[in-house]
Design a protein around this motif. Structure first.
Motif, PDB file in Angstrom:
ATOM      1  N   ALA A 793       0.839  -1.220   0.000  1.00 27.43           N
ATOM      2  CA  ALA A 793       0.000   0.000   0.000  1.00 27.43           C
ATOM      3  C   ALA A 793       0.865   1.258   0.000  1.00 27.43           C
ATOM      4  CB  ALA A 793      -0.937  -0.032   1.209  1.00 27.43           C
ATOM      5  N   ASN A 794       1.898   1.324   0.842  1.00 26.75           N
ATOM      6  CA  ASN A 794       2.791   2.488   0.902  1.00 26.75           C
ATOM      7  C   ASN A 794       3.515   2.696  -0.436  1.00 26.75           C
ATOM      8  OD1 ASN A 794       2.390   3.554   3.534  1.00 26.75           O
ATOM      9  ND2 ASN A 794       3.506   1.786   4.378  1.00 26.75           N
ATOM     10  N   TYR A 795       3.923   1.588  -1.058  1.00 23.01           N
ATOM     11  CA  TYR A 795       4.605   1.702  -2.352  1.00 23.01           C
ATOM     12  C   TYR A 795       3.687   2.335  -3.393  1.00 23.01           C
ATOM     13  CZ  TYR A 795       6.644   0.286  -6.788  1.00 23.01           C
ATOM     14  OH  TYR A 795       7.138   0.292  -8.082  1.00 23.01           O
ATOM     15  N   LEU A 796       2.431   1.887  -3.401  1.00 21.96           N
ATOM     16  CA  LEU A 796       1.486   2.429  -4.370  1.00 21.96           C
ATOM     17  C   LEU A 796       1.184   3.906  -4.097  1.00 21.96           C
ATOM     18  CD1 LEU A 796      -1.022  -0.578  -4.630  1.00 21.96           C
ATOM     19  CD2 LEU A 796       0.667   0.161  -6.347  1.00 21.96           C
ATOM     20  N   LEU A 797       1.084   4.270  -2.796  1.00 20.33           N
ATOM     21  CA  LEU A 797       0.804   5.674  -2.453  1.00 20.33           C
ATOM     22  C   LEU A 797       1.955   6.592  -2.870  1.00 20.33           C
ATOM     23  CD1 LEU A 797      -0.822   5.250   1.089  1.00 20.33           C
ATOM     24  CD2 LEU A 797      -1.968   6.067  -1.002  1.00 20.33           C
ATOM     25  N   LEU A 798       3.170   6.079  -2.815  1.00 25.74           N
ATOM     26  CA  LEU A 798       4.337   6.892  -3.160  1.00 25.74           C
ATOM     27  C   LEU A 798       4.545   6.983  -4.669  1.00 25.74           C
ATOM     28  CD1 LEU A 798       6.881   5.725  -0.435  1.00 25.74           C
ATOM     29  CD2 LEU A 798       5.773   7.967  -0.604  1.00 25.74           C
ATOM     30  N   THR A 799       4.326   5.921  -5.372  1.00 27.02           N
ATOM     31  CA  THR A 799       4.673   5.868  -6.787  1.00 27.02           C
ATOM     32  C   THR A 799       3.511   6.229  -7.700  1.00 27.02           C
ATOM     33  OG1 THR A 799       4.155   3.528  -6.870  1.00 27.02           O
ATOM     34  CG2 THR A 799       6.436   4.120  -6.400  1.00 27.02           C
ATOM     35  N   SER A 800       2.339   5.738  -7.411  1.00 20.67           N
ATOM     36  CA  SER A 800       1.202   5.979  -8.309  1.00 20.67           C
ATOM     37  C   SER A 800      -0.101   5.943  -7.528  1.00 20.67           C
ATOM     38  CB  SER A 800       1.179   4.942  -9.432  1.00 20.67           C
ATOM     39  OG  SER A 800       1.243   3.648  -8.900  1.00 20.67           O
ATOM     40  N   PRO A 801      -0.347   7.014  -6.732  1.00 20.76           N
ATOM     41  CA  PRO A 801      -1.589   7.021  -5.955  1.00 20.76           C
ATOM     42  C   PRO A 801      -2.806   7.096  -6.884  1.00 20.76           C
ATOM     43  CG  PRO A 801      -0.497   9.138  -5.819  1.00 20.76           C
ATOM     44  CD  PRO A 801       0.452   8.239  -6.547  1.00 20.76           C
ATOM     45  N   PRO A 802      -3.875   6.415  -6.548  1.00 18.06           N
ATOM     46  CA  PRO A 802      -5.061   6.414  -7.406  1.00 18.06           C
ATOM     47  C   PRO A 802      -5.794   7.747  -7.336  1.00 18.06           C
ATOM     48  CG  PRO A 802      -5.514   5.189  -5.404  1.00 18.06           C
ATOM     49  CD  PRO A 802      -4.046   5.563  -5.357  1.00 18.06           C
ATOM     50  N   SER A 803      -6.504   8.085  -8.411  1.00 21.09           N
ATOM     51  CA  SER A 803      -7.303   9.305  -8.434  1.00 21.09           C
ATOM     52  C   SER A 803      -8.674   9.096  -7.812  1.00 21.09           C
ATOM     53  CB  SER A 803      -7.459   9.799  -9.890  1.00 21.09           C
ATOM     54  OG  SER A 803      -8.076   8.805 -10.684  1.00 21.09           O
ATOM     55  N   ASP A 804      -9.090   7.843  -7.718  1.00 22.17           N
ATOM     56  CA  ASP A 804     -10.399   7.538  -7.157  1.00 22.17           C
ATOM     57  C   ASP A 804     -10.330   7.668  -5.640  1.00 22.17           C
ATOM     58  OD1 ASP A 804     -12.380   5.499  -5.856  1.00 22.17           O
ATOM     59  OD2 ASP A 804     -13.142   5.767  -7.905  1.00 22.17           O
ATOM     60  N   PRO A 805     -11.201   8.557  -5.060  1.00 19.62           N
ATOM     61  CA  PRO A 805     -11.133   8.757  -3.595  1.00 19.62           C
ATOM     62  C   PRO A 805     -11.315   7.473  -2.769  1.00 19.62           C
ATOM     63  CG  PRO A 805     -12.521  10.399  -4.647  1.00 19.62           C
ATOM     64  CD  PRO A 805     -12.217   9.383  -5.711  1.00 19.62           C
ATOM     65  N   GLN A 806     -12.187   6.607  -3.204  1.00 18.48           N
ATOM     66  CA  GLN A 806     -12.443   5.368  -2.436  1.00 18.48           C
ATOM     67  C   GLN A 806     -11.218   4.462  -2.467  1.00 18.48           C
ATOM     68  OE1 GLN A 806     -16.025   3.628  -3.999  1.00 18.48           O
ATOM     69  NE2 GLN A 806     -17.358   5.048  -2.879  1.00 18.48           N
ATOM     70  N   GLN A 807     -10.614   4.308  -3.654  1.00 22.31           N
ATOM     71  CA  GLN A 807      -9.416   3.478  -3.750  1.00 22.31           C
ATOM     72  C   GLN A 807      -8.280   4.072  -2.921  1.00 22.31           C
ATOM     73  OE1 GLN A 807      -8.735   3.271  -8.016  1.00 22.31           O
ATOM     74  NE2 GLN A 807     -10.041   1.408  -8.211  1.00 22.31           N
ATOM     75  N   LEU A 808      -8.173   5.435  -2.938  1.00 23.47           N
ATOM     76  CA  LEU A 808      -7.137   6.105  -2.148  1.00 23.47           C
ATOM     77  C   LEU A 808      -7.344   5.856  -0.661  1.00 23.47           C
ATOM     78  CD1 LEU A 808      -4.652   8.008  -2.168  1.00 23.47           C
ATOM     79  CD2 LEU A 808      -6.265   9.953  -2.075  1.00 23.47           C
ATOM     80  N   ALA A 809      -8.570   5.940  -0.212  1.00 19.45           N
ATOM     81  CA  ALA A 809      -8.869   5.731   1.220  1.00 19.45           C
ATOM     82  C   ALA A 809      -8.523   4.303   1.645  1.00 19.45           C
ATOM     83  CB  ALA A 809     -10.338   6.040   1.483  1.00 19.45           C
ATOM     84  N   ARG A 810      -8.839   3.371   0.795  1.00 20.70           N
ATOM     85  CA  ARG A 810      -8.566   1.963   1.144  1.00 20.70           C
ATOM     86  C   ARG A 810      -7.059   1.716   1.218  1.00 20.70           C
ATOM     87  NH1 ARG A 810     -11.298  -2.853  -1.581  1.00 20.70           N
ATOM     88  NH2 ARG A 810     -10.397  -3.747   0.318  1.00 20.70           N
ATOM     89  N   LEU A 811      -6.289   2.316   0.267  1.00 21.83           N
ATOM     90  CA  LEU A 811      -4.835   2.133   0.325  1.00 21.83           C
ATOM     91  C   LEU A 811      -4.257   2.700   1.610  1.00 21.83           C
ATOM     92  CD1 LEU A 811      -3.587   2.871  -3.338  1.00 21.83           C
ATOM     93  CD2 LEU A 811      -3.433   0.721  -2.081  1.00 21.83           C
ATOM     94  N   ARG A 812      -4.765   3.861   2.034  1.00 26.16           N
ATOM     95  CA  ARG A 812      -4.285   4.434   3.278  1.00 26.16           C
ATOM     96  C   ARG A 812      -4.594   3.527   4.486  1.00 26.16           C
ATOM     97  NH1 ARG A 812      -6.179  10.681   1.909  1.00 26.16           N
ATOM     98  NH2 ARG A 812      -4.346  11.202   0.595  1.00 26.16           N
ATOM     99  N   GLU A 813      -5.756   2.878   4.457  1.00 24.59           N
ATOM    100  CA  GLU A 813      -6.100   1.919   5.536  1.00 24.59           C
ATOM    101  C   GLU A 813      -5.107   0.764   5.558  1.00 24.59           C
ATOM    102  OE1 GLU A 813     -10.078   0.608   4.995  1.00 24.59           O
ATOM    103  OE2 GLU A 813     -10.979   2.567   5.400  1.00 24.59           O
ATOM    104  N   PHE A 814      -4.807   0.221   4.373  1.00 28.19           N
ATOM    105  CA  PHE A 814      -3.859  -0.898   4.306  1.00 28.19           C
ATOM    106  C   PHE A 814      -2.465  -0.455   4.750  1.00 28.19           C
ATOM    107  CE2 PHE A 814      -6.775  -2.710   0.907  1.00 28.19           C
ATOM    108  CZ  PHE A 814      -7.290  -3.698   1.740  1.00 28.19           C
ATOM    109  N   ALA A 815      -2.103   0.818   4.439  1.00 27.20           N
ATOM    110  CA  ALA A 815      -0.773   1.325   4.821  1.00 27.20           C
ATOM    111  C   ALA A 815      -0.617   1.375   6.332  1.00 27.20           C
ATOM    112  CB  ALA A 815      -0.539   2.730   4.191  1.00 27.20           C
ATOM    113  N   GLN A 816      -1.736   1.574   7.055  1.00 26.68           N
ATOM    114  CA  GLN A 816      -1.689   1.624   8.515  1.00 26.68           C
ATOM    115  C   GLN A 816      -1.847   0.225   9.164  1.00 26.68           C
ATOM    116  OE1 GLN A 816      -1.042   4.501  10.130  1.00 26.68           O
ATOM    117  NE2 GLN A 816      -0.872   5.453   8.085  1.00 26.68           N
ATOM    118  N   ALA A 817      -1.939  -0.815   8.374  1.00 26.24           N
ATOM    119  CA  ALA A 817      -2.223  -2.172   8.915  1.00 26.24           C
ATOM    120  C   ALA A 817      -1.096  -2.681   9.787  1.00 26.24           C
ATOM    121  CB  ALA A 817      -2.480  -3.141   7.754  1.00 26.24           C
ATOM    122  N   ASN A 818       0.118  -2.227   9.524  1.00 23.96           N
ATOM    123  CA  ASN A 818       1.238  -2.748  10.304  1.00 23.96           C
ATOM    124  C   ASN A 818       1.528  -1.848  11.504  1.00 23.96           C
ATOM    125  OD1 ASN A 818       3.259  -4.595  10.837  1.00 23.96           O
ATOM    126  ND2 ASN A 818       4.796  -3.437   9.694  1.00 23.96           N
TER     127      ASN A 818
END
Length: 818
Positions: A793-818
């Motif tokens: 999730a962190n890799y995707l947020l840094l390199t190619s974050p999605p433009s879709d707000p819902q997809q962006l929110a979900r990636l941020r949730e996964f980034a906080q999983a650890n």
């Protein structure tokens, strides 16, 4: 009349004979006059002689009537009252004994009569005579009970009843003997007018002592003649008789009775020499010297030897194998026409001795013995007739030599007298002996007669046993089946509470009926009866097996098999029942299929197979094949097998149901993880066979699901590889998603790898590409790898974050999983 003693027994033979003769022993009489008539002198007593003659002539009812009238006229408590009370008791006993069957109430009625007299006049000087008469009631009861024991030797209740009567008699006699021991010295002093004269009391005392010897002999009658118990009782009787003989003067009226008691005891012991020596004092002078007495040397003085003694000499001769000598003794007493008379021509002792002679030796005169037994009853009454009939049972020197023909003759006589239980026992014993000697036809007939007699006696269990043995002993007889089934009906008539031994015998009888006569006329009825028993117990499988064997009602068999499957609680039990049902039901009918298909709807198999079953049932191919395949399928699903008959599929390539079969097996695999590998092999084999037979691939998605569910993902990739793009790509994503949603961790890890691989081939940054990445993050969490999920999730947020707000929110949730 001199008191007479019983005829004794040869080893292993005539107990019944002794029992009858002992009952001819009289009691000390009491005359109505002032002086008492001594024992054995009833010839000076007109009323006493009349009573004796009436009883001997079978006119006990008239004797009883006279006694009641005389007793009513007598002064209560007087000597005359005691006399007629005793005579009335004797008449009542004789009348009851002569009835067919014996009236069991006579013992209580006679006892109550005597006990009632004692209650009112216990201190009377005649009370001891009444007490002696009371003991004799018990003794006669024991003797008649012993006859029943001899007729049915296996009956423990009868034996116990006889022993109880003997004990009662012994107790009363012992108490009376002790009392007389104290009373007689007082009577000698003549100081108490309430006491009878000492001489008369000594007569009673002597009778009591002789009767105690008889009770010992009576005990011996209840045991096999050569047994330790019988021999010990006889030896004790001999010892007591010798002691009594030493105290008895030769001119005493009871001397002959005591001598015969001693001889009888030795004869029971089996010592004929001592028995002969014991009798010498009763023989004429020229017969009392050295050497055994013989008819030829005694002929001149034969009438100096009373018949009772002569009867014992005859029995001794028979015991020693001297049948010719025994016949000479008889000829000395009997005139030629005496053998044909139906009226009393000799005492019963002699008549019974002649019967014993007819039955002795290796070749007994069966017909003459049977005729003579009938004559004995005509001459001496029903009691002696019963005795003679029982004597017919024992032949020769041992019970093993008994002739079944004679036993059957005796049984027939018992039946005519209404002695059903005794007759049944003798018919059964005759049948046993005939069966051992190979006379199956006679044994069959006598078992039927035994069963009929037992039924008349009210013993339905014994009747059933005899009929069953008849049928099983001669299965080819035209009546064997009917007799055997009737044995079961008798048990039904007897009834049973719950799971009783009688019910188990009933079941065994019917099972034997079906085994011995599987195609017999009575078989349908037996099957119906046994099935009903099983159904009442809810033993559905047992009932189903019965009807499965019947070609005329497979529908009932199928119905019972379905009930059995419904009642089964364990999968293994259901599988075994199903396999058995399909194997046994007629292969050319629909019943086997119905059972097999129903088996897939049991409690254990709730997997929604109804649609497949319906398709299979409607398929147009032989019912037998459908039944076998359906049963095998159920076996597979229940874990009993790991294969399926694929030839069935090859024979029916165009049927629409095979894909549903694969789908259903896949769902089974998903629900039962332990069976996945086993079911997966079958799923792939079915799919391969379908493809090879139809030359076209079936619905790939169905196969993939089934393979994933059965842990066959590698095989699934092989299937996908058979298709060109873009179909292979879409199938690969379907496979990966199936793996991601699997409940098996290893499948989910493999699904992550396949999704990563699938994502590399997609356009980076597209909505579908981000959807795949999110699925992968979620999959990491399902395998407890939150670090990998956060890293991606962190890799995707840094390199190619999605433009879709819902997809962006979900990636941020996964980034906080650890």
């Amino acid at each position: 009349m001199q008191c007479i003693q019983s005829i004794g027994l040869l080893p292993a033979a005539v107990r019944a004979l002794a029992i009858a003769v002992v009952l001819s022993v009289g009691l000390p009489s009491i005359d109505a006059s002032e002086s008492l008539t001594p024992l054995g002198r009833e010839t000076t007593d007109r009323q006493g002689d009349l009573q004796r003659r009436l009883l001997e002539s079978g006119l006990a009812a008239i004797a009883e009537q006279i006694c009641r009238q005389k007793l009513a006229d007598a002064k209560p408590g007087s000597d005359e009252s005691a006399t007629w009370t005793i005579r009335l008791s004797n008449a009542m006993l004789q009348r009851g004994i002569e009835q067919r069957p014996i009236d069991p109430s006579i013992w209580n009625r006679s006892s109550e009569l005597l006990d009632g007299w004692l209650v009112g006049y216990e201190t009377s000087r005649r009370a001891d005579w009444i007490r002696l008469a009371r003991a004799m009631v018990d003794f006669r009861r024991s003797q008649t009970a012993t006859l029943s024991v001899l007729a049915s030797p296996e009956s423990s209740p009868l034996r116990q009843a006889a022993l109880a009567a003997i004990r009662d008699c012994e107790d009363r006699l012992t108490q009376l003997a002790d009392a007389l021991q104290e009373t007689i010295p007082l009577a000698d002093l003549k100081r108490d007018d309430r006491l009878a004269p000492a001489g008369e009391l000594r007569v009673v005392q002597g009778t009591v002592q002789r009767q105690l010897v008889r009770t010992l002999l009576a005990r011996a009658d209840l045991y096999p003649p050569d047994s330790d118990d019988a021999l010990a009782a006889a030896a004790d009787a001999a010892a007591q008789a010798e002691t009594l003989l030493r105290k008895t003067p030769a001119d005493d009226p009871s001397f002959g009775d005591v001598v015969r008691l001693l001889a009888e005891s030795w004869l029971r012991v089996g010592d004929t020499h001592k028995a002969t020596l014991a009798l010498r004092p009763l023989l004429p002078a020229n017969e009392s010297e050295e050497g055994d007495p013989t008819p030829s040397t005694a002929a001149a003085s034969i009438w100096d030897i009373v018949p009772e003694t002569g009867a014992m000499l005859i029995r001794i001769a028979i015991a020693e194998g001297k049948r010719g000598e025994a016949q000479q003794w008889l000829d000395a007493y009997f005139q030629p026409d005496d053998y044909t008379k139906t009226v009393r021509a000799a005492p019963p002792t002699l008549d019974l001795a002649r019967l014993e002679l007819l039955l002795s030796g290796k070749n007994p005169d069966v017909q003459s013995a049977a005729d003579w037994a009938e004559a004995i009853e005509a001459r001496h009454g029903a009691f002696y007739g019963r005795t003679a009939s029982l004597r017919l049972i024992d032949l020769g020197d041992s019970g093993e030599a008994a002739d079944p023909r004679v036993m059957a003759t005796a049984a027939a006589a018992m039946l005519r007298r209404g002695e059903f239980a005794a007759a049944a026992g003798q018919y059964a014993e005759a049948a046993n002996r005939e069966a051992k000697s190979g006379e199956a036809e006679s044994a069959f007939q006598h078992r039927l007669q035994s069963g009929a007699a037992h039924r008349k006696a009210g013993d339905l269990d014994a009747a059933s046993q005899q009929l069953a043995q008849a049928g099983e002993g001669l299965t080819s007889h035209r009546l064997a089946q009917a007799a055997h089934l009737q044995a079961a009906f008798l048990l039904v008539e007897a009834g049973w509470p719950g799971d009783s031994p009688r019910q188990r015998r009933y079941q065994k009888l019917l099972e034997t009926q079906l085994r011995l006569w599987p195609e017999g006329e009575q078989t349908p009825q037996a099957r119906k009866m046994l099935s009903q028993l099983f159904e009442n117990r809810q033993a559905w499988a047992d009932a189903a097996r019965l009807w499965t064997l019947s070609a005329d009602d497979s529908s009932r068999a199928a119905s019972l098999w379905r009930k059995a499957l419904r009642a089964a609680k364990e999968p293994d039990q259901q599988a075994d029942l199903l396999k058995e049902a399909v194997a046994q039901l007629p292969a050319d009918g629909e019943q086997a299929l119905l059972v097999a298909l129903w088996g897939d709807r049991t409690v254990v198999l709730k997997f929604g197979w109804d649609a497949l079953n319906q398709q299979l049932g409607q398929a147009e191919f032989p019912a037998a094949d459908k039944a076998r395949f359906a049963a095998a399928l159920a076996q597979l699903r229940l874990g009993k097998t790991s294969t399926l008959d694929l030839d069935f599929l090859s024979a029916n390539p165009d049927e629409p149901w095979p894909l549903d079969l694969i789908d259903c097996l896949g769902r089974d695999a998903q629900l039962h993880s332990v069976d996945r590998k086993r079911l997966g092999d079958v799923i792939l084999a079915v799919a391969d066979r379908i493809a090879s037979e139809t030359r076209s691939l079936p619905d790939q998605l169905t196969i993939l699901k089934a393979l994933v569910a059965s842990e066959q993902s590698n095989r699934a990739m092989e299937v996908i590889g058979q298709f060109p793009e873009p179909r292979s790509g879409s199938l690969a994503r379907e496979l990966a998603q199936m793996l991601l949603h699997s409940d098996v961790p290893d499948d989910r890890r493999q699904g992550i790898e396949r999704m990563l691989q699938y994502g590399r081939g997609m356009k980076k940054g597209s909505d579908d590409w981000f959807a795949v990445q999110l699925e992968i993050c979620q999959a990491y969490l399902t395998v407890n790898d939150s670090q990998a999920a956060a890293k991606l999730a962190n890799y995707l947020l840094l390199t190619s974050p999605p433009s879709d707000p819902q997809q962006l929110a979900r990636l941020r949730e996964f980034a906080q999983a650890n």
